[in-house]
Design a protein around this motif. Structure first.
Motif, PDB file in Angstrom:
ATOM      1  N   PRO A 362      83.459  28.612  24.760  1.00  0.00           N
ATOM      2  CA  PRO A 362      84.376  28.021  23.781  1.00  0.00           C
ATOM      3  C   PRO A 362      83.691  27.056  22.815  1.00  0.00           C
ATOM      4  CG  PRO A 362      85.411  28.080  25.921  1.00  0.00           C
ATOM      5  CD  PRO A 362      83.988  28.497  26.128  1.00  0.00           C
ATOM      6  N   TYR A 363      82.750  26.255  23.323  1.00  0.00           N
ATOM      7  CA  TYR A 363      82.023  25.336  22.435  1.00  0.00           C
ATOM      8  C   TYR A 363      81.258  26.121  21.375  1.00  0.00           C
ATOM      9  CZ  TYR A 363      78.774  21.791  20.747  1.00  0.00           C
ATOM     10  OH  TYR A 363      78.051  20.946  19.936  1.00  0.00           O
ATOM     11  N   ILE A 364      80.595  27.191  21.795  1.00  0.00           N
ATOM     12  CA  ILE A 364      79.815  28.017  20.869  1.00  0.00           C
ATOM     13  C   ILE A 364      80.701  28.547  19.743  1.00  0.00           C
ATOM     14  CG2 ILE A 364      78.684  30.283  20.702  1.00  0.00           C
ATOM     15  CD1 ILE A 364      77.458  29.639  23.503  1.00  0.00           C
ATOM     16  N   ILE A 365      81.881  29.058  20.105  1.00  0.00           N
ATOM     17  CA  ILE A 365      82.778  29.627  19.096  1.00  0.00           C
ATOM     18  C   ILE A 365      83.309  28.533  18.170  1.00  0.00           C
ATOM     19  CG2 ILE A 365      84.868  30.958  18.695  1.00  0.00           C
ATOM     20  CD1 ILE A 365      82.532  32.506  20.035  1.00  0.00           C
ATOM     21  N   GLU A 366      83.690  27.406  18.721  1.00  0.00           N
ATOM     22  CA  GLU A 366      84.205  26.323  17.884  1.00  0.00           C
ATOM     23  C   GLU A 366      83.145  25.817  16.908  1.00  0.00           C
ATOM     24  OE1 GLU A 366      86.062  23.180  20.149  1.00  0.00           O
ATOM     25  OE2 GLU A 366      87.983  24.241  20.069  1.00  0.00           O
ATOM     26  N   LYS A 367      81.888  25.744  17.353  1.00  0.00           N
ATOM     27  CA  LYS A 367      80.829  25.264  16.466  1.00  0.00           C
ATOM     28  C   LYS A 367      80.526  26.276  15.360  1.00  0.00           C
ATOM     29  CE  LYS A 367      80.096  21.134  17.642  1.00  0.00           C
ATOM     30  NZ  LYS A 367      80.271  20.042  16.654  1.00  0.00           N
ATOM     31  N   ILE A 368      80.612  27.553  15.685  1.00  0.00           N
ATOM     32  CA  ILE A 368      80.441  28.579  14.643  1.00  0.00           C
ATOM     33  C   ILE A 368      81.579  28.471  13.628  1.00  0.00           C
ATOM     34  CG2 ILE A 368      80.435  31.068  14.189  1.00  0.00           C
ATOM     35  CD1 ILE A 368      79.034  31.415  16.904  1.00  0.00           C
ATOM     36  N   TYR A 369      82.784  28.233  14.120  1.00  0.00           N
ATOM     37  CA  TYR A 369      83.937  28.041  13.230  1.00  0.00           C
ATOM     38  C   TYR A 369      83.706  26.860  12.284  1.00  0.00           C
ATOM     39  CZ  TYR A 369      88.717  27.116  11.681  1.00  0.00           C
ATOM     40  OH  TYR A 369      89.837  26.895  10.906  1.00  0.00           O
ATOM     41  N   THR A 507      71.494  23.544  25.316  1.00  0.00           N
ATOM     42  CA  THR A 507      72.312  22.340  25.149  1.00  0.00           C
ATOM     43  C   THR A 507      73.134  22.462  23.871  1.00  0.00           C
ATOM     44  OG1 THR A 507      70.694  21.093  23.831  1.00  0.00           O
ATOM     45  CG2 THR A 507      70.490  20.976  26.249  1.00  0.00           C
ATOM     46  N   CYS A 508      74.156  21.619  23.792  1.00  0.00           N
ATOM     47  CA  CYS A 508      75.010  21.627  22.603  1.00  0.00           C
ATOM     48  C   CYS A 508      74.209  21.286  21.353  1.00  0.00           C
ATOM     49  CB  CYS A 508      76.154  20.632  22.783  1.00  0.00           C
ATOM     50  SG  CYS A 508      77.295  21.061  24.121  1.00  0.00           S
ATOM     51  N   GLU A 509      73.365  20.290  21.465  1.00  0.00           N
ATOM     52  CA  GLU A 509      72.577  19.866  20.310  1.00  0.00           C
ATOM     53  C   GLU A 509      71.637  20.968  19.846  1.00  0.00           C
ATOM     54  OE1 GLU A 509      69.569  16.228  18.928  1.00  0.00           O
ATOM     55  OE2 GLU A 509      70.174  16.428  21.031  1.00  0.00           O
ATOM     56  N   GLU A 510      70.972  21.637  20.785  1.00  0.00           N
ATOM     57  CA  GLU A 510      70.072  22.736  20.425  1.00  0.00           C
ATOM     58  C   GLU A 510      70.834  23.863  19.738  1.00  0.00           C
ATOM     59  OE1 GLU A 510      66.701  22.293  23.992  1.00  0.00           O
ATOM     60  OE2 GLU A 510      68.376  23.701  24.189  1.00  0.00           O
ATOM     61  N   PHE A 511      72.028  24.157  20.248  1.00  0.00           N
ATOM     62  CA  PHE A 511      72.814  25.224  19.632  1.00  0.00           C
ATOM     63  C   PHE A 511      73.252  24.844  18.217  1.00  0.00           C
ATOM     64  CE2 PHE A 511      76.787  27.405  18.595  1.00  0.00           C
ATOM     65  CZ  PHE A 511      76.367  28.714  18.712  1.00  0.00           C
ATOM     66  N   VAL A 515      72.253  27.105  14.863  1.00  0.00           N
ATOM     67  CA  VAL A 515      73.239  27.725  13.975  1.00  0.00           C
ATOM     68  C   VAL A 515      73.019  27.275  12.534  1.00  0.00           C
ATOM     69  CG1 VAL A 515      75.693  27.800  13.361  1.00  0.00           C
ATOM     70  CG2 VAL A 515      74.999  28.127  15.727  1.00  0.00           C
ATOM     71  N   LYS A 516      72.793  25.982  12.341  1.00  0.00           N
ATOM     72  CA  LYS A 516      72.559  25.469  10.983  1.00  0.00           C
ATOM     73  C   LYS A 516      71.318  26.113  10.363  1.00  0.00           C
ATOM     74  CE  LYS A 516      74.689  20.977  11.963  1.00  0.00           C
ATOM     75  NZ  LYS A 516      74.425  19.533  12.215  1.00  0.00           N
ATOM     76  N   GLU A 517      70.247  26.216  11.149  1.00  0.00           N
ATOM     77  CA  GLU A 517      69.012  26.822  10.642  1.00  0.00           C
ATOM     78  C   GLU A 517      69.214  28.302  10.344  1.00  0.00           C
ATOM     79  OE1 GLU A 517      65.478  26.136  12.912  1.00  0.00           O
ATOM     80  OE2 GLU A 517      65.952  24.018  13.236  1.00  0.00           O
ATOM     81  N   ALA A 518      69.937  29.002  11.231  1.00  0.00           N
ATOM     82  CA  ALA A 518      70.166  30.441  11.051  1.00  0.00           C
ATOM     83  C   ALA A 518      70.896  30.717   9.747  1.00  0.00           C
ATOM     84  CB  ALA A 518      70.951  30.997  12.236  1.00  0.00           C
ATOM     85  N   ILE A 519      71.882  29.896   9.433  1.00  0.00           N
ATOM     86  CA  ILE A 519      72.642  30.078   8.189  1.00  0.00           C
ATOM     87  C   ILE A 519      71.739  29.842   6.974  1.00  0.00           C
ATOM     88  CG2 ILE A 519      74.520  29.124   6.797  1.00  0.00           C
ATOM     89  CD1 ILE A 519      76.032  28.621   9.453  1.00  0.00           C
ATOM     90  N   VAL A 526      68.539  35.881  16.075  1.00  0.00           N
ATOM     91  CA  VAL A 526      69.137  35.997  17.407  1.00  0.00           C
ATOM     92  C   VAL A 526      69.081  34.621  18.063  1.00  0.00           C
ATOM     93  CG1 VAL A 526      68.987  37.026  19.707  1.00  0.00           C
ATOM     94  CG2 VAL A 526      68.518  38.419  17.682  1.00  0.00           C
ATOM     95  N   ILE A 527      70.241  34.129  18.506  1.00  0.00           N
ATOM     96  CA  ILE A 527      70.316  32.863  19.237  1.00  0.00           C
ATOM     97  C   ILE A 527      70.724  33.180  20.672  1.00  0.00           C
ATOM     98  CG2 ILE A 527      71.377  30.578  19.390  1.00  0.00           C
ATOM     99  CD1 ILE A 527      72.018  30.799  16.401  1.00  0.00           C
ATOM    100  N   ASP A 528      69.806  32.961  21.593  1.00  0.00           N
ATOM    101  CA  ASP A 528      70.065  33.175  23.023  1.00  0.00           C
ATOM    102  C   ASP A 528      70.615  31.865  23.582  1.00  0.00           C
ATOM    103  OD1 ASP A 528      70.093  33.774  25.696  1.00  0.00           O
ATOM    104  OD2 ASP A 528      67.929  34.071  25.893  1.00  0.00           O
ATOM    105  N   ALA A 529      71.932  31.820  23.766  1.00  0.00           N
ATOM    106  CA  ALA A 529      72.612  30.587  24.186  1.00  0.00           C
ATOM    107  C   ALA A 529      72.934  30.660  25.678  1.00  0.00           C
ATOM    108  CB  ALA A 529      73.882  30.393  23.372  1.00  0.00           C
ATOM    109  N   GLN A 530      72.250  29.853  26.467  1.00  0.00           N
ATOM    110  CA  GLN A 530      72.349  29.921  27.919  1.00  0.00           C
ATOM    111  C   GLN A 530      73.518  29.073  28.423  1.00  0.00           C
ATOM    112  OE1 GLN A 530      69.378  31.185  29.938  1.00  0.00           O
ATOM    113  NE2 GLN A 530      68.498  31.997  28.068  1.00  0.00           N
ATOM    114  N   ILE A 531      74.462  29.732  29.121  1.00  0.00           N
ATOM    115  CA  ILE A 531      75.599  29.016  29.696  1.00  0.00           C
ATOM    116  C   ILE A 531      75.666  29.296  31.202  1.00  0.00           C
ATOM    117  CG2 ILE A 531      76.837  29.231  27.515  1.00  0.00           C
ATOM    118  CD1 ILE A 531      78.747  31.212  29.015  1.00  0.00           C
ATOM    119  N   ASP A 532      76.568  28.615  31.880  1.00  0.00           N
ATOM    120  CA  ASP A 532      76.699  28.752  33.329  1.00  0.00           C
ATOM    121  C   ASP A 532      77.289  30.108  33.703  1.00  0.00           C
ATOM    122  OD1 ASP A 532      78.460  28.244  36.017  1.00  0.00           O
ATOM    123  OD2 ASP A 532      76.687  26.946  35.982  1.00  0.00           O
TER     124      ASP A 532
END
Length: 562
Positions: A362-369, A507-511, A515-519, A526-532
């Protein structure tokens, strides 16, 4: 003028306004590719890494634009590799044309090299299909195929052309595409009047929107209708964006992973107005208990969908845009303040929440939004990440979410993202994937880098098949059979090996930074975002249970004894 079959095919594509084709060449389709080579300044061909990627790209192109997407492949395995993409489009009513070439007429039925009866194979998963054995019939067949794909309830059409037809010559004369008319003859005045009376008698109406509203371009009419009858709105996965997800009347998705507000609201309403939705089993849960307090009114262009899964009290058959226009003319402004307040209380007491401070889906999606201001095109694969993308990105307009709803096709999203970006070059395009799905189509990163198509692939990587594991955890005694993917694959390195920019974040900060750099980079990323591995999608409805019994993380201990 006299042209070869291949030239006739290309000219017919030009007639239909086709500017992009996705495909993969081979022996039987060589003549067509030779003709495409001569017209490369008029029709762009994207060579995908796999034929399935071509079919998904055509699908993504179609979903993002509303136009017909086109893919092509050679005979035999080339043609069969299109099948999953064709089936995906069929289940979601997406207009694509799949063009295959087969062995010459004289070799048909002889088990010739790379011969397959692709028309027979795809018959159950196409709106219509053709095999062309006479070059004189080719042009009219192509024109008819495009019309069939677009008219009424859209869908995929396959054209299989024998190799000798692609070489033989026939007279060709350009024709303007036949206008596809909206289906209105079935919209009866008495049905409109009955619908108006039911709506005016309702004290607790609810509007439920599906992909048919997007296919018909009915978003403006839907917005007027909803505000005129003053009703809360829920949608299907396919209906995202038909009604503005930021509107106060919007309550979220309905069904297995719908919001509690939508599930409770629909369970309490006295009238459910269904606009272009087909009642998937993932929506209604237990059919006998679905919207038990409500009369159900369904608007759909396809009469086969009426009373198929859920019995209706009233229906109107026809193009939903026209249906809504007719209703809006007759309805007066209504006020359901008390009902809206009741539904809003469900939202307030059962908000969508997730664990803060750690990297989650959910954090990943909200930050992309946030990073895209809600204006990106989002494609997805299938699984937990797909549901999070549906729950936490607010789709403000139609054709923003591209996802395999009916078939649930892992491997769909990256090809679809490439198709969407080719169609909408001014839009940011993200594909949200799980690590299991990325393994199925990561080769299409090579397609993106070959043509510098700047899609951003976000892999929500929990090192498991997340949705299957969630079911195993909740319903199969935590027996995690073949769902653990905790191996040594480095997706960022894979991406770089395929020519893209790769990030690994945990981490949230790394993600956020990635995202900012990718844009800014405007290249394939490709962003490999590691979650639990044990993050779950909530709310949830157990299979076969009524949607009123949806549960959240806070209910798991009581419901499952842990």
């Amino acid at each position: 003028m006299e042209l070869t079959g291949s030239e006739i095919l290309v000219q017919c594509l030009r007639e239909q306004g086709v500017d992009t084709v996705f495909g993969y060449p081979g022996g039987c389709i060589l003549n067509v590719y030779d003709a495409l080579y001569k017209h490369s300044d008029e029709i762009t061909h994207i060579l995908t890494s796999h034929e399935q990627g071509a079919s998904h790209a055509a699908d993504g192109y179609a979903r993002a634009t509303g136009k017909v997407g086109v893919c092509m492949a050679t005979s035999g395995p080339g043609a069969t590799n299109l099948v999953t993409g064709i089936a995906t489009a069929y289940m979601d009513s997406i207009p694509i044309i799949a063009i295959t070439c087969n062995v010459a007429v004289s070799l048909l039925g002889r088990d010739s090299f790379q011969e397959i009866d692709i028309a027979g194979v795809t018959m159950p998963i196409t709106k219509h299909n053709f095999i062309v054995k006479d070059v004189n019939k080719l042009a009219d067949t192509v024109r008819r195929a495009f019309k069939i794909a677009k008219e009424g309830r859209p869908g995929p059409v396959l054209i299989d052309i024998t190799k000798d037809v692609t070489a033989n010559k026939a007279e060709y004369e350009r024709k303007e595409p036949e206008q596809v008319k909206r289906i209105t003859d079935s919209i009866k005045a008495e049905d409109i009047e009955a619908a108006v009376k039911m709506i005016e008698a309702s004290k607790k109406p609810y509007v439920f929107v599906g992909g048919g509203a997007i296919a018909s371009g009915a978003d403006t009419q839907l917005n007027e209708f909803v505000h005129k009858i003053d009703s809360p709105v829920a949608d299907t996965l396919m209906g995202k964006g038909a009604f503005n997800g930021t509107d106060p009347l919007y309550t979220g998705m309905l069904g297995m992973h719908g919001t509690k507000a939508s599930n409770y609201g629909v369970s309490q309403c006295d009238l459910l107005v269904v606009v272009g939705a087909r009642f998937s089993d993932r929506v209604y849960g237990n059919a006998k208990k679905f919207a038990a307090n409500a009369k159900i009114m369904q608007f759909d262009v396809d009469p086969a969908e009426i009373n198929k899964n859920i019995k209706t009290d009233a229906s109107i058959i026809g193009d939903v845009k026209v249906i809504l226009e007719k209703l809006n003319e007759k309805l007066s402004q209504m006020n359901h303040k008390e009902w809206i307040t009741e539904v809003k209380s469900y939202e307030e007491s059962h908000p969508m929440t997730y664990h803060k401070g750690v990297l989650t889906g959910p954090y990943i999606i909200e930050k992309i939004y946030e990073a895209t201001h809600g204006d990106a095109i989002i494609s997805t694969e299938v699984g937990q990440h797909q549901m999070w993308a549906a729950q936490y990105y607010k789709y403000k307009a139609p054709r923003q979410l591209l996802t395999s709803g009916g078939l649930g096709t892992m491997g769909y999203g990256l090809g679809a993202a490439i198709g969407a970006k080719m169609a909408c070059k001014d839009k940011l395009v993200f594909n949200i994937a799980g690590d299991g799905c990325f393994r199925m189509n990561m080769n299409e990163i090579a397609t993106a880098t070959r043509y510098n198509i700047p899609v951003i692939e976000v892999v929500v990587n929990n090192h498991v098949l997340g949705m299957v594991r969630q079911w195993q955890d909740l319903f199969y005694g935590q027996r995690y059979s073949q769902t653990v993917l905790n191996d040594r694959v480095d997706f960022a390195k894979v991406a770089e090996g395929l020519g893209a920019k790769g990030y690994t974040v945990s981490t949230c900060e790394e993600f956020d930074n990635a995202v900012k750099e990718a844009i800014k980079l405007n290249i394939p990323v490709v962003i490999d975002a590691q979650i639990d591995k044990d993050d779950k999608v909530f709310p949830m409805v157990a299979p076969g249970a009524p949607i009123s019994e949806c549960f959240g993380e806070e209910d798991v201990a009581e419901k499952f004894g842990r």
